[in-house]
Enzyme design. Sequence first.
Site, PDB file in Angstrom:
ATOM      1  N   GLY A 137       0.831  -1.199   0.000  1.00 54.89           N
ATOM      2  CA  GLY A 137       0.000   0.000   0.000  1.00 54.89           C
ATOM      3  C   GLY A 137       0.862   1.244   0.000  1.00 54.89           C
ATOM      4  O   GLY A 137       0.555   2.240   0.668  1.00 54.89           O
ATOM      5  N   ARG A 143       0.962   5.827  -1.766  1.00 55.27           N
ATOM      6  CA  ARG A 143       0.556   7.130  -1.234  1.00 55.27           C
ATOM      7  C   ARG A 143       0.491   7.068   0.292  1.00 55.27           C
ATOM      8  O   ARG A 143       0.613   6.010   0.886  1.00 55.27           O
ATOM      9  CB  ARG A 143      -0.825   7.537  -1.785  1.00 55.27           C
ATOM     10  CG  ARG A 143      -1.944   6.537  -1.449  1.00 55.27           C
ATOM     11  CD  ARG A 143      -3.220   6.818  -2.195  1.00 55.27           C
ATOM     12  NE  ARG A 143      -3.008   6.714  -3.632  1.00 55.27           N
ATOM     13  CZ  ARG A 143      -3.004   5.566  -4.303  1.00 55.27           C
ATOM     14  NH1 ARG A 143      -3.183   4.415  -3.668  1.00 55.27           N
ATOM     15  NH2 ARG A 143      -2.802   5.543  -5.597  1.00 55.27           N
ATOM     16  N   ASP A 191      -2.127  -7.477  -5.755  1.00 56.07           N
ATOM     17  CA  ASP A 191      -3.311  -7.524  -4.897  1.00 56.07           C
ATOM     18  C   ASP A 191      -2.934  -8.420  -3.724  1.00 56.07           C
ATOM     19  O   ASP A 191      -2.798  -9.638  -3.878  1.00 56.07           O
ATOM     20  CB  ASP A 191      -4.494  -8.111  -5.665  1.00 56.07           C
ATOM     21  CG  ASP A 191      -5.744  -8.276  -4.800  1.00 56.07           C
ATOM     22  OD1 ASP A 191      -5.659  -8.078  -3.574  1.00 56.07           O
ATOM     23  OD2 ASP A 191      -6.798  -8.622  -5.369  1.00 56.07           O
ATOM     24  N   SER A 240      -4.613   0.287  13.962  1.00 56.56           N
ATOM     25  CA  SER A 240      -5.270   1.595  13.996  1.00 56.56           C
ATOM     26  C   SER A 240      -5.884   1.811  15.369  1.00 56.56           C
ATOM     27  O   SER A 240      -6.229   0.846  16.071  1.00 56.56           O
ATOM     28  CB  SER A 240      -6.372   1.659  12.932  1.00 56.56           C
ATOM     29  OG  SER A 240      -7.187   2.808  13.102  1.00 56.56           O
ATOM     30  N   LYS A 276      -8.449  -4.388  12.206  1.00 53.68           N
ATOM     31  CA  LYS A 276      -7.298  -3.761  12.853  1.00 53.68           C
ATOM     32  C   LYS A 276      -7.037  -4.365  14.233  1.00 53.68           C
ATOM     33  O   LYS A 276      -5.877  -4.470  14.671  1.00 53.68           O
ATOM     34  CB  LYS A 276      -7.511  -2.256  12.957  1.00 53.68           C
ATOM     35  CG  LYS A 276      -7.468  -1.536  11.607  1.00 53.68           C
ATOM     36  CD  LYS A 276      -6.185  -1.793  10.848  1.00 53.68           C
ATOM     37  CE  LYS A 276      -5.995  -0.851   9.672  1.00 53.68           C
ATOM     38  NZ  LYS A 276      -4.749  -1.136   8.920  1.00 53.68           N
ATOM     39  N   TYR A 320     -13.583  -2.559   9.634  1.00 52.93           N
ATOM     40  CA  TYR A 320     -12.233  -1.997   9.775  1.00 52.93           C
ATOM     41  C   TYR A 320     -11.702  -2.184  11.193  1.00 52.93           C
ATOM     42  O   TYR A 320     -10.547  -2.586  11.398  1.00 52.93           O
ATOM     43  CB  TYR A 320     -12.287  -0.519   9.403  1.00 52.93           C
ATOM     44  CG  TYR A 320     -10.955   0.189   9.324  1.00 52.93           C
ATOM     45  CD1 TYR A 320     -10.123   0.030   8.214  1.00 52.93           C
ATOM     46  CD2 TYR A 320     -10.529   1.042  10.342  1.00 52.93           C
ATOM     47  CE1 TYR A 320      -8.909   0.706   8.124  1.00 52.93           C
ATOM     48  CE2 TYR A 320      -9.325   1.718  10.264  1.00 52.93           C
ATOM     49  CZ  TYR A 320      -8.518   1.552   9.153  1.00 52.93           C
ATOM     50  OH  TYR A 320      -7.326   2.210   9.062  1.00 52.93           O
TER      51      TYR A 320
END
Length: 252
Positions: free
Chosen positions: A12, A15, A62, A141, A157, A153
Site C-alpha cells: 500500500g 501514497r 493484490d 489503527s 485492525k 475496519y
Amino acid sequence: MSPTPRVAIVTGAARGIGAATAERLASEGHAVAVVDLKEADAQEVVDRITADGGKAVAVGCDVSDADQVTAAVDTVAERLGPPAILVNNAGVLRDNLLFKMSPDDWDTVMNVHLRGSFLMSKAAQAHMTANKWGRIVNLSSSSALGNRGQANYSAAKAGLQGFTKTLAIELGKFGVTCNAIAPGFIETAMTRATAERMGINYDDMKAFKAKEIPVQRVGGPEDIANAVAFFTGEDAGFVSGQVLYVAGGPLD
C-alpha cells in the site's frame, strides 16, 4: 548503530503512510520494494526514491491474492535480494453502520487487511527465517478500540494486533521480530475520504480532532514512518509483539 542496508517491502506504498514509510526506509539505506495494487502508481514513489539516490522497484500486487503475493515476493527476491523487512500497510475502507454494511463490505476489508497481511508475512518470513534476521511491522489503527461505522475496519485492525503477537511468539527464535503500529488521526487521502463520507469539511474535521489530541495537532504520514524506522532498525531486536499507538496522546 548505523543501519545495515537490507531489502524492505512496503505494501500500500503508492501514497500516504505507505509512501512516507517507503521513502523513510530508503533514506535509511534500504532497498525498497514499493508494492501497490497498480504498479504504475507505485512507480511514482520509486521515481522519488531513485531521484534522491535510493534504490527501489515498483511491484503491482493484490495482497489478498495468494498467487500474486507469491509472485510479488519472488520478484523482490530476484530483483533486490531476499526481503528482511516487511511493512504490511495495504488497506481499504468500506465504512457503514452495521445494519447497512454488506457482506462484500466486510469481506473486502478483511481480505486486504488480514488475509493480505497473512499472505505477505507467510511469503516473506521464509526468507527472514532462512537468514536469521527479520522485521515485520503491521499497521493497526486506533479504530481497533472501536469506532462507529467501522465494524469491519475495527475488527480487522484489532485482529492484526493478535496476529502480530502470535508472529512474535512463533518467529522470535529465528531472529524475526513482529510489532504493530496503531495510528490515531493521520492526515491522508483515507481520512479525507472518511470526512467526505460523513459530509464534513476536511479542514473542520482536522481542527476538531486537533483540539481533542493532547499534542494539539493531527498526525502526518511521516509520524508513522518514524515509528516504522525504529521497529525495523538494528537496535529494536529486543522489542517484539508490541502495539504502539502513535496518536499524539495516550490510548487504551
